[in-house]
Design a protein around this motif. Structure first.
Motif, PDB file in Angstrom:
ATOM      1  N   ARG A 258       0.807  -1.199   0.000  1.00 50.52           N
ATOM      2  CA  ARG A 258       0.000   0.000   0.000  1.00 50.52           C
ATOM      3  C   ARG A 258       0.849   1.261   0.000  1.00 50.52           C
ATOM      4  O   ARG A 258       0.503   2.278  -0.574  1.00 50.52           O
ATOM      5  CB  ARG A 258      -0.882  -0.020   1.260  1.00 50.52           C
ATOM      6  CG  ARG A 258      -2.303   0.412   0.999  1.00 50.52           C
ATOM      7  CD  ARG A 258      -3.098   0.296   2.281  1.00 50.52           C
ATOM      8  NE  ARG A 258      -4.420  -0.192   2.003  1.00 50.52           N
ATOM      9  CZ  ARG A 258      -5.241  -0.652   2.917  1.00 50.52           C
ATOM     10  NH1 ARG A 258      -4.853  -0.739   4.166  1.00 50.52           N
ATOM     11  NH2 ARG A 258      -6.447  -1.063   2.603  1.00 50.52           N
TER      12      ARG A 258
ATOM     13  N   THR B  81       2.135   3.437  -3.293  1.00 48.61           N
ATOM     14  CA  THR B  81       1.329   4.412  -4.029  1.00 48.61           C
ATOM     15  C   THR B  81       0.664   5.354  -3.049  1.00 48.61           C
ATOM     16  O   THR B  81       0.451   5.003  -1.884  1.00 48.61           O
ATOM     17  CB  THR B  81       0.251   3.712  -4.884  1.00 48.61           C
ATOM     18  OG1 THR B  81      -0.599   2.953  -4.028  1.00 48.61           O
ATOM     19  CG2 THR B  81       0.878   2.805  -5.930  1.00 48.61           C
TER      20      THR B  81
ATOM     21  N   PRO C  41      -2.075   6.933  -1.023  1.00 49.46           N
ATOM     22  CA  PRO C  41      -3.417   6.474  -0.636  1.00 49.46           C
ATOM     23  C   PRO C  41      -4.486   7.456  -1.105  1.00 49.46           C
ATOM     24  O   PRO C  41      -4.254   8.664  -1.161  1.00 49.46           O
ATOM     25  CB  PRO C  41      -3.344   6.403   0.891  1.00 49.46           C
ATOM     26  CG  PRO C  41      -2.225   7.306   1.275  1.00 49.46           C
ATOM     27  CD  PRO C  41      -1.245   7.267   0.133  1.00 49.46           C
ATOM     28  N   THR C  42      -5.645   6.923  -1.461  1.00 47.40           N
ATOM     29  CA  THR C  42      -6.759   7.737  -1.939  1.00 47.40           C
ATOM     30  C   THR C  42      -7.883   7.737  -0.920  1.00 47.40           C
ATOM     31  O   THR C  42      -7.882   6.968   0.057  1.00 47.40           O
ATOM     32  CB  THR C  42      -7.290   7.189  -3.270  1.00 47.40           C
ATOM     33  OG1 THR C  42      -7.878   5.895  -3.026  1.00 47.40           O
ATOM     34  CG2 THR C  42      -6.182   7.068  -4.309  1.00 47.40           C
TER      35      THR C  42
ATOM     36  N   ARG D  42     -10.694   6.588  -1.494  1.00 54.23           N
ATOM     37  CA  ARG D  42     -11.340   5.267  -1.588  1.00 54.23           C
ATOM     38  C   ARG D  42     -10.670   4.279  -0.643  1.00 54.23           C
ATOM     39  O   ARG D  42     -11.352   3.468   0.018  1.00 54.23           O
ATOM     40  CB  ARG D  42     -11.257   4.758  -3.031  1.00 54.23           C
ATOM     41  CG  ARG D  42     -11.879   3.382  -3.222  1.00 54.23           C
ATOM     42  CD  ARG D  42     -11.849   2.952  -4.683  1.00 54.23           C
ATOM     43  NE  ARG D  42     -12.713   3.812  -5.485  1.00 54.23           N
ATOM     44  CZ  ARG D  42     -12.847   3.678  -6.792  1.00 54.23           C
ATOM     45  NH1 ARG D  42     -12.152   2.744  -7.443  1.00 54.23           N
ATOM     46  NH2 ARG D  42     -13.643   4.481  -7.465  1.00 54.23           N
ATOM     47  N   ASP D  43      -9.320   4.362  -0.528  1.00 57.27           N
ATOM     48  CA  ASP D  43      -8.600   3.502   0.413  1.00 57.27           C
ATOM     49  C   ASP D  43      -9.041   3.768   1.846  1.00 57.27           C
ATOM     50  O   ASP D  43      -9.231   2.835   2.643  1.00 57.27           O
ATOM     51  CB  ASP D  43      -7.084   3.731   0.303  1.00 57.27           C
ATOM     52  CG  ASP D  43      -6.520   3.330  -1.048  1.00 57.27           C
ATOM     53  OD1 ASP D  43      -7.064   2.394  -1.659  1.00 57.27           O
ATOM     54  OD2 ASP D  43      -5.541   3.979  -1.483  1.00 57.27           O
TER      55      ASP D  43
ATOM     56  N   GLN E 219     -12.517   2.306   2.395  1.00 56.46           N
ATOM     57  CA  GLN E 219     -12.491   0.841   2.563  1.00 56.46           C
ATOM     58  C   GLN E 219     -11.960   0.462   3.937  1.00 56.46           C
ATOM     59  O   GLN E 219     -12.497  -0.427   4.598  1.00 56.46           O
ATOM     60  CB  GLN E 219     -11.633   0.219   1.458  1.00 56.46           C
ATOM     61  CG  GLN E 219     -12.284   0.261   0.075  1.00 56.46           C
ATOM     62  CD  GLN E 219     -11.377  -0.287  -1.013  1.00 56.46           C
ATOM     63  OE1 GLN E 219     -10.164  -0.480  -0.808  1.00 56.46           O
ATOM     64  NE2 GLN E 219     -11.949  -0.547  -2.190  1.00 56.46           N
ATOM     65  N   ALA E 220     -10.899   1.146   4.375  1.00 58.23           N
ATOM     66  CA  ALA E 220     -10.301   0.826   5.673  1.00 58.23           C
ATOM     67  C   ALA E 220     -11.251   1.135   6.828  1.00 58.23           C
ATOM     68  O   ALA E 220     -11.271   0.419   7.838  1.00 58.23           O
ATOM     69  CB  ALA E 220      -8.991   1.604   5.848  1.00 58.23           C
TER      70      ALA E 220
ATOM     71  N   GLN F 149     -17.142   6.856   0.328  1.00 58.64           N
ATOM     72  CA  GLN F 149     -16.238   7.963   0.039  1.00 58.64           C
ATOM     73  C   GLN F 149     -16.872   9.301   0.406  1.00 58.64           C
ATOM     74  O   GLN F 149     -16.177  10.242   0.807  1.00 58.64           O
ATOM     75  CB  GLN F 149     -15.861   7.963  -1.449  1.00 58.64           C
ATOM     76  CG  GLN F 149     -14.746   6.979  -1.800  1.00 58.64           C
ATOM     77  CD  GLN F 149     -14.323   7.103  -3.241  1.00 58.64           C
ATOM     78  OE1 GLN F 149     -14.814   6.362  -4.093  1.00 58.64           O
ATOM     79  NE2 GLN F 149     -13.427   8.033  -3.525  1.00 58.64           N
TER      80      GLN F 149
ATOM     81  N   LEU G 274      -3.075   5.304   7.168  1.00 62.71           N
ATOM     82  CA  LEU G 274      -2.704   5.192   5.761  1.00 62.71           C
ATOM     83  C   LEU G 274      -1.768   6.314   5.303  1.00 62.71           C
ATOM     84  O   LEU G 274      -1.165   6.227   4.232  1.00 62.71           O
ATOM     85  CB  LEU G 274      -3.962   5.199   4.881  1.00 62.71           C
ATOM     86  CG  LEU G 274      -4.863   3.974   4.973  1.00 62.71           C
ATOM     87  CD1 LEU G 274      -6.165   4.235   4.231  1.00 62.71           C
ATOM     88  CD2 LEU G 274      -4.164   2.745   4.404  1.00 62.71           C
TER      89      LEU G 274
ATOM     90  N   TYR H 213      -2.906   9.315   4.615  1.00 68.73           N
ATOM     91  CA  TYR H 213      -3.671   9.985   3.548  1.00 68.73           C
ATOM     92  C   TYR H 213      -3.600  11.502   3.680  1.00 68.73           C
ATOM     93  O   TYR H 213      -3.743  12.056   4.768  1.00 68.73           O
ATOM     94  CB  TYR H 213      -5.137   9.543   3.600  1.00 68.73           C
ATOM     95  CG  TYR H 213      -6.033  10.318   2.650  1.00 68.73           C
ATOM     96  CD1 TYR H 213      -5.982  10.100   1.284  1.00 68.73           C
ATOM     97  CD2 TYR H 213      -6.902  11.289   3.140  1.00 68.73           C
ATOM     98  CE1 TYR H 213      -6.787  10.812   0.409  1.00 68.73           C
ATOM     99  CE2 TYR H 213      -7.713  12.013   2.273  1.00 68.73           C
ATOM    100  CZ  TYR H 213      -7.649  11.771   0.917  1.00 68.73           C
ATOM    101  OH  TYR H 213      -8.431  12.494   0.059  1.00 68.73           O
TER     102      TYR H 213
END
Length: 338
Positions: free
Chosen positions: A3, A6, A8-9, A11-12, A15-16, A21, A51, A53
């Motif tokens: 992970r 890249t 993190p978005t 969307r990530d 999901q987490a 979103q 993450l 983010y």
């Protein structure tokens, strides 16, 4: 692929955290209250932290039509005062996710070339010193949300004005010199058509005029060492009794006056007292150290940025002038003939 390889978005994060979103957008945009449960909001924040983010501010600003960029228009940076104004403005801007672009008018106070293809497209707002007001027309900054610094509140171009209490500063200088017994004054005035210098001249004349037997002469000079030296030398050759106090609109003018006085063999403050206004580093570099009015440049910049944020958000900016303080040093003393 891990992970972390890249970026993190949202969307990530969704999901987490086990949410949509849309919920992530509400929480991270601080618009979740009343729409997302507090426990859910905390779960989203925790997922974003884990993450690593970071919101894509460029995309967000494009959607909102905001660049989160402010232009600070000031005279050419010939002293550290406007550097302090920038520091204060940038500090507050950073706390609110804004950047500040510094735009010194190249000729000091005259028109300047537009640094942007379109100022309206590139900027959210402008903070401008009245000393560089002519530059606003060239960059069309007067068509953007605008806060004026050192500007007449009654005739300002801006949606708000932020001022130092220059009137009180001049009053403190005049009262200090009058209290020492001075009655013959020379005003070394900045040769700049600007509201702040008009205030200094008007208040000095009014304050000195309240005491019988006083005399006030005025000479103008550009804000430079050489300009002040030349103007002071010319004033001291005029007929009549020599002034016992020299009131300067700016510390740099005072430094030039020091040179002129020394060339004529006059001692400060024994033969003549000298005052400035700004409290630049220069004030304690000259000898004797200069009695002057301390202007808090960083607070000035902070208040300017806070006022612009209020204008952008449709709030009423805080009112009231920023207090100033007379700092008495070795350049003032009672006149010998008092």
């Amino acid at each position: 692929m891990s992970r972390s390889s890249t970026r993190p978005t949202s969307r990530d994060v969704a999901q987490a955290a086990g949410v949509s979103q849309a919920a992530v957008s509400l929480v991270l945009g601080d618009k979740w209250r009343g729409r997302v449960a507090e426990a859910t909001a905390e779960r989203v924040r925790e997922a974003a932290r884990e993450l690593g983010y970071r919101p894509n501010l460029a995309a967000r600003n494009l959607r909102l039509g905001r660049t989160r960029t402010v232009l600070l228009v000031v005279p050419a940076l010939t002293t550290e005062f406007f550097a302090g104004v920038y520091t204060g403005a940038a500090r507050v801007a950073a706390q609110h996710g804004f950047g500040v672009v510094l735009y010194p008018s190249p000729e000091g106070i005259g028109p300047a070339r537009d640094p942007f293809a379109s100022a309206q497209a590139a900027l959210d707002g402008v903070i401008a010193s009245s000393m560089a007001a002519d530059a606003l027309t060239a960059i069309r900054g007067d068509q953007l949300p605008l806060v004026m610094l050192d500007s007449d509140p009654e005739g300002s171009l801006g949606a708000a004005t932020v001022n130092l209490d220059i009137t009180d500063g001049v009053r403190q200088v005049a009262d200090h010199l009058l209290g020492l017994g001075h009655r013959r004054f020379l005003h070394l005035a900045a040769d700049i058509a600007s509201w702040t210098f008009e205030v200094r001249a008007r208040e000095l004349a009014a304050r000195i005029g309240t005491v019988p037997g006083t005399d006030l002469r005025t000479v103008h000079a550009p804000i430079s060492i050489e300009g002040a030296l030349t103007a002071t030398e010319a004033a001291l050759t005029q007929p009549g009794p020599r002034p016992t106090a020299l009131v300067c609109d700016d510390d740099k003018l005072a430094a030039g006056a020091y040179k002129a006085l020394r060339r004529r063999g006059l001692r400060i403050p024994d033969d003549i007292s000298v005052t400035g206004l700004d409290d630049l580093a220069l004030a304690t570099a000259i000898d004797p150290e200069l009695t002057t009015v301390r202007l808090d440049a960083e607070t000035f910049g902070e208040r300017g940025m806070q006022a612009l944020l209020a204008v952008l958000e449709g709030r009423e900016p805080a009112g009231g002038d920023i207090p100033v303080e007379l700092v008495v040093r070795g350049s003032t003393a009672p006149p010998r003939d008092a």
